[in-house]
Design an enzyme around this catalytic site. Structure first.
Site, PDB file in Angstrom:
ATOM      1  N   LYS A 292       0.817  -1.219   0.000  1.00 42.50           N
ATOM      2  CA  LYS A 292       0.000   0.000   0.000  1.00 42.50           C
ATOM      3  C   LYS A 292       0.849   1.267   0.000  1.00 42.50           C
ATOM      4  O   LYS A 292       0.447   2.273  -0.590  1.00 42.50           O
ATOM      5  CB  LYS A 292      -0.955   0.020   1.191  1.00 42.50           C
ATOM      6  N   THR A 293       2.035   1.233   0.646  1.00 45.00           N
ATOM      7  CA  THR A 293       2.888   2.424   0.655  1.00 45.00           C
ATOM      8  C   THR A 293       3.339   2.767  -0.755  1.00 45.00           C
ATOM      9  O   THR A 293       3.404   3.940  -1.139  1.00 45.00           O
ATOM     10  CB  THR A 293       4.114   2.192   1.567  1.00 45.00           C
TER      11      THR A 293
ATOM     12  N   ASP B 254      -3.834   7.457   4.833  1.00 45.52           N
ATOM     13  CA  ASP B 254      -3.300   6.117   5.073  1.00 45.52           C
ATOM     14  C   ASP B 254      -3.925   5.547   6.347  1.00 45.52           C
ATOM     15  O   ASP B 254      -4.293   6.286   7.255  1.00 45.52           O
ATOM     16  CB  ASP B 254      -1.775   6.219   5.230  1.00 45.52           C
ATOM     17  N   GLU B 255      -4.056   4.215   6.405  1.00 43.93           N
ATOM     18  CA  GLU B 255      -4.588   3.515   7.589  1.00 43.93           C
ATOM     19  C   GLU B 255      -5.933   4.100   8.019  1.00 43.93           C
ATOM     20  O   GLU B 255      -6.160   4.391   9.201  1.00 43.93           O
ATOM     21  CB  GLU B 255      -3.577   3.601   8.753  1.00 43.93           C
TER      22      GLU B 255
ATOM     23  N   GLN C 284      -7.603  -5.033   9.842  1.00 44.61           N
ATOM     24  CA  GLN C 284      -6.530  -4.645  10.760  1.00 44.61           C
ATOM     25  C   GLN C 284      -6.943  -3.470  11.646  1.00 44.61           C
ATOM     26  O   GLN C 284      -6.084  -2.728  12.136  1.00 44.61           O
ATOM     27  CB  GLN C 284      -5.264  -4.301   9.973  1.00 44.61           C
TER      28      GLN C 284
ATOM     29  N   ARG D 234       2.046 -10.918  10.529  1.00 45.92           N
ATOM     30  CA  ARG D 234       3.383 -10.334  10.694  1.00 45.92           C
ATOM     31  C   ARG D 234       4.459 -11.304  10.214  1.00 45.92           C
ATOM     32  O   ARG D 234       5.592 -10.902   9.975  1.00 45.92           O
ATOM     33  CB  ARG D 234       3.672 -10.003  12.169  1.00 45.92           C
TER      34      ARG D 234
END
Length: 763
Positions: A34-35, A225-226, A256, A618
Site C-alpha cells: 500500500k505504501t 493512510d490507515e 486490521q 506479521r
C-alpha cells in the site's frame, strides 16, 4: 515524465494509482504494497500538473510520512518537499499555528505530551481536594481524551446528563470539574494536548467557515493512510476538507482495525461507500510478505468476522511450512520451548535474531520470556520501554526550551522553577499557583506582577529568587524567535545551570544523564541541518520550529533507534506495520487472547479476532503459536484452555498431533457465544478486569509428588495428564530444573519440575 514507475505495479495497484479523479477506497490487505500505491499515486498527481501544496497526505506516524516523502522524492525530486504530507497531528498543528489567534491561542502554543497532561490532571485533582486513588490521573485523562475524540468540549461534557450519571456511578462525579479546569489551564498556558489538535481543528472549521473554505480550495486531492484507524474527529475533518473537490482517496484494511480503545472506529472505513456514493473500490489482495500457508490461514481466521469488506488475499510465494502449534503445561515451560526453538532456528536457518519476534497480548507476559532468553544468552529488545524524550533530564532540558518560546507554559515552568536548585520551594510555588488561579492567568504573568505588586503570602527573599528565574528566561526569548535553534538551545543549557549540574555528578548514572542532554542538543543540530537540506532557506531555523517537530515526535512514534541483532519482544498492538521472518505468537489461551473484556460482546470479540489476524500476518516464513495449560495468576496456578481462535484456523494449515487438534475442536464447540456489542462511541472508559479464577485440577492421588531434586534421568514417572513416561534428561536444578520426558504416544515434553507434579511409577 515519471511513467516508468507504473511498470513495477500489479494490475490492482496500477488501477489504484491511476484512479485520481473522485473518491476512491483502496482496501489494502497485509503486505500488499500500500505504501508503494500511495507514493506513486502522489507522483501521478504531480505528473498531471497538480501543485504539490494542493496535495494533502495524512498518515499516523512520522516514520510512515518520512518514508513516503522520501519515496516520492526519489521519483519526482524537489516538488516532494512542498507537499502537505505528515501525521494527522502534525498537519493539524501546522494549520492551527496559522489560525491560532482565531481560537485565542498564541501561534507558538506548546503541545503537551501524555506525561504533561497527566501531571496537570494530578495538579488539578490535588487543588480540588479529591481523592487521587479514586481520581487516578491516567483514568481521568483517558476519560477526557475519549470525550475530545468524540468532539465533546468541557462545556458540553458538563451539560450532558447521561455522561454525568455514568461518572457518578463510577464514583467519579467530579470529572466534569477537572475537565473544565484542565481546559482553562491549557488556554492560560497557551498549550494544547494531542487531542486538542483534533478538537480545535474541528472547532476552527465549524466556527470559522472562511478558514475552512481556504483549506478546501487549497487541497484539491486528499489521501489518507490507515483509514481504519481514524477516530470520529479525524474522520470529520477529512470529510469537511474533501466536500468541495471530492478527490478523497483512503487506503486501509478493515481486517486490521485494532485500536478502538484509542477511539478508532471501524465504521469509518466500512461506511466509506455510503459517505461517498459512486466511489471507486480497489482491492489489493496479493500479499508480497508471507508464504501461501500463512496467507491462507489468515484468510480462514478473518472469514469468521461478520462486519468486514470481503476480500480474499493470496500469495504467489512459496507454499511454506504449516503453522506450528505448541502446547505447554506452564508459562515457564512455554517460555523455555520458545527460547529453545529460537536458539535452534538461529543456528539452523543462519538467520539474524533481528528476523525473529515474540508477540503477546499483554505486556505482563514478557517476564517469563525475558528470564528465559537471558538464561539462553539470546539478545532481545522489549518494545514499549521508556522513550528517549520521556527521560527526566531530557524533559527538564526541553522544559527550558519550551519556556524560552512560550513562557506561559505552566507545566514546563513548574518542572524547572527549582531545577537546578535555586531556593524556590514547594510552599512558594503553591502560593504562586493560588495567586495565578485567583487572577485566571499563567504562573509567568503572576511572577511578572510581583515586580510592581508584592504578595503577602510570598516572602521578599522568595520574590527575589522568582524574579531572578524570570530574568533568566527573558534573556533567551528574543533569540528563541530569531536565532539558530542549536545556538539558542546550547546557550540555554549553559546559562540555566543544567550542564553544570549534570557535570558535577561523576557517577555512571550521572554520565548517562549528561550524555542524554548532549544527544538532545545533537538532535537540534541535526534538525537544523535536515531542514536546510530540504530547500534553499536564507532565514535561520529557529527553536519554535524544532519544538513543534519534537513535541509531535515524542508522543506518536516509538523509539526505533536500535538496529542491532536482537529478538523483538512486544505486544501484538505494537507489531502492527512490522514484519519478521519468524514469529512466535504466545499465550493463545482463553482469558488471555481473546481478552476477558471481549467475552460478552460480538463487537469486541471481532476486534480481538482482527488482532489475532494482525499477529498472524506479521510472519513472512514461519509462524509458531503456543499456549500454556496453566498460568500463575494472583499467586495461584490457574488452569487455562486453548484459545477459541485456534479453532478458527483451517486445520490443513496447522501442524499439530491428532490429540491436540481434537481438543481444540471440542473446546470450541462447547464455548458459549458472546452477546452483541455496545455502541461504538460510548464515552465510558474500558475497564481491564481479570478473567474469573478457575480452580486448578486436583492433584494426583498417587502419593506425594516428586520434588525437582528427586527427578533423575532414566526414571519412570507418571504425569497426571500425559500419563506414564521416562525421564530422558534434566537441565538446571532446584525450582529452575527442567526435565525432558518421553511419554510414548503423546511424544516428548519439556516440563518445569516445580509445577509438573511428577510421581514415581513405582509408588
Amino acid at each position: 515524465m515519471y511513467a516508468d514507475y507504473l511498470d513495477g505495479l500489479n494490475d490492482a495497484q496500477r488501477e489504484a494509482v491511476l484512479a485520481t479523479d473522485g473518491p476512491c477506497l483502496v482496501v489494502a490487505g497485509a503486505g500488499s504494497g500500500k505504501t508503494r500505491v500511495l507514493t506513486y499515486r502522489v507522483a501521478r498527481l504531480l505528473e498531471q500538473g497538480v501543485k504539490p501544496w494542493c496535495i494533502l497526505a495524512l498518515t499516523f506516524t512520522n516514520k510512515a510520512a518520512k518514508e513516503m516523502r522520501e519515496r516520492v522524492a526519489s521519483v519526482v525530486g524537489k516538488p516532494a518537499n512542498r507537499l502537505w504530507m505528515g501525521t494527522f497531528h502534525s498537519i493539524f498543528a501546522r494549520i492551527l499555528r496559522r489560525e491560532a489567534e482565531l481560537l485565542g491561542f498564541s501561534p507558538n502554543f506548546t503541545i503537551y505530551d501524555t506525561t504533561d497532561s497527566r501531571t496537570l490532571v494530578r495538579q488539578i485533582v490535588k487543588e480540588l481536594g479529591l481523592d487521587p486513588k479514586v481520581y487516578k490521573d491516567n483514568t481521568v485523562h483517558s476519560r477526557i481524551s475519549m470525550a475530545k475524540n468524540n468532539l465533546v468540549t468541557h462545556t458540553a461534557y458538563a451539560s450532558n446528563h447521561d455522561v454525568l450519571v455514568d461518572d457518578t456511578k463510577q464514583r467519579m462525579g467530579e470529572i466534569y470539574k477537572i475537565y473544565m479546569l484542565y481546559a482553562q489551564r491549557c488556554q492560560q498556558s497557551s498549550a494544547m494536548d494531542f487531542d486538542d489538535l483534533l478538537l480545535y481543528t474541528n472547532i476552527l472549521f465549524r466556527d470559522h467557515p472562511e478558514a475552512l473554505a481556504r483549506y478546501q480550495q487549497q487541497f484539491s486531492h486528499i489521501l489518507v493512510d490507515e483509514f481504519q484507524d481514524t477516530n470520529y474527529a479525524q474522520y470529520l475533518i477529512v470529510k469537511r476538507l474533501g466536500e468541495l473537490h471530492r478527490n478523497v482517496c483512503v487506503v486501509g484494511d478493515d481486517a486490521q482495525s485494532i485500536y478502538s480503545f484509542r477511539g478508532a472506529e471501524i465504521q469509518n472505513i466500512l461506511n466509506f461507500q455510503t459517505d461517498y456514493p459512486g466511489c471507486k473500490i480497489v482491492k489489493l489482495e496479493r500479499n508480497y510478505r508471507s508464504t501461501q500457508t500463512i496467507v491462507n490461514a489468515a484468510n480462514s481466521i478473518i472469514a469468521k468476522n461478520e462486519r468486514q469488506i470481503k476480500k480474499v488475499a493470496f500469495s504467489e510465494g512459496d507454499q511454506g511450512e504449516r503453522i506450528r502449534l505448541m502446547g505447554a503445561y506452564t508459562e515457564q515451560e512455554e517460555a523455555f520451548m520458545v527460547a529453545a526453538d529460537i536458539y535452534d532456528t538461529n543456528l539452523r536457518e543462519h538467520c539474524r535474531y533481528a528476523d525473529i519476534a515474540i508477540l503477546y497480548r499483554t505486556n505482563a507476559q514478557s517476564r517469563a520470556f525475558e528470564e528465559t532468553l537471558r538464561k539462553r544468552n539470546i539478545p532481545y529488545r522489549i518494545f514499549g520501554g521508556q522513550s528517549f524524550y520521556q527521560r527526566k533530564e531530557v524533559k527538564d532540558m526541553l522544559a527550558y526550551l519550551r519556556l524560552a518560546v512560550n513562557p506561559n507554559d505552566d507545566e514546563a515552568l513548574r518542572r524547572v522553577i527549582n531545577y537546578p536548585t535555586r531556593g524556590i520551594g514547594d510552599t512558594t510555588v503553591g502560593h504562586l499557583q493560588e495567586l495565578a488561579n485567583r487572577a485566571n492567568q499563567s504562573l509567568w504573568h503572576t511572577i511578572e506582577d510581583l515586580r510592581v505588586q508584592p504578595a503577602e503570602a510570598i516572602k521578599p527573599t522568595a520574590v527575589k529568587k522568582l524574579l531572578g528565574f524570570a530574568e533568566l528566561l527573558e534573556a533567551h526569548r528574543h533569540n528563541a524567535q530569531t536565532a539558530d535553534a542549536f545556538d539558542t538551545a546550547s546557550n540555554i543549557a549553559r546559562s540555566s545551570g543544567v550542564l553544570q549540574e549534570l557535570r558535577s555528578d561523576s557517577s555512571v548514572e550521572g554520565l548517562s544523564r549528561l550524555q542524554n542532554v548532549e544527544e538532545l542538543l545533537n538532535s537540534v543540530k541535526q534538525y537544523v541541518e535536515q531542514r536546510r537540506e530540504q530547500g534553499d532557506l536564507d532565514e535561520p531555523i529557529t527553536l519554535p520550529e524544532y519544538l513543534a517537530n519534537v513535541a509531535l515526535l515524542t508522543d506518536m512514534d516509538q523509539d526505533d533507534t536500535a538496529d542491532d541483532d536482537r529478538v523483538s519482544v512486544m505486544t501484538v498492538h505494537s507489531s502492527k506495520g512490522l514484519e519478521f521472518d519468524y514469529v512466535y505468537l504466545v499465550g493463545l489461551e482463553e482469558g488471555l487472547f481473546p481478552s476477558p473484556m471481549s467475552s460478552g460482546s460480538t463487537t469486541q470479540l471481532e476486534e480481538e479476532r482482527r488482532l489475532f489476524y494482525v499477529a498472524v500476518t506479521r510472519a513472512a516464513k514461519r509462524l509458531s503459536i503456543s499456549f500454556a495449560h496453566s498460568r500463575m495468576q494472583w499467586g495461584e496456578m490457574q488452569h487455562h484452555s486453548p484459545s477459541r481462535f485456534l479453532g478458527d484456523i483451517d486445520p490443513q494449515y496447522i501442524e499439530a498431533d491428532a490429540r491436540m487438534a481434537q481438543g481444540l475442536r471440542s473446546d470450541r464447540s462447547s464455548r458459549p457465544q458472546p452477546a452483541p456489542g455496545r455502541p461504538l462511541r460510548s464515552l465510558a472508559p474500558r475497564t481491564h478486569e481479570s478473567a474469573p479464577a478457575t480452580k486448578r485440577p486436583a492433584p494426583s492421588t498417587r502419593g506425594n509428588a516428586l520434588s525437582p531434586n528427586q527427578v533423575r534421568p532414566n526414571m519412570n514417572v507418571i504425569h497426571e495428564r500425559f500419563g506414564p513416561g521416562r525421564v530422558l534428561s534434566v537441565e538446571g536444578e532446584g525450582p529452575n530444573a527442567i526435565a525432558l520426558v518421553d511419554f510414548g504416544p503423546t511424544g516428548q515434553k519439556k516440563l518445569v519440575l516445580q509445577y509438573a507434579h511428577l510421581h514415581s511409577a513405582n509408588q
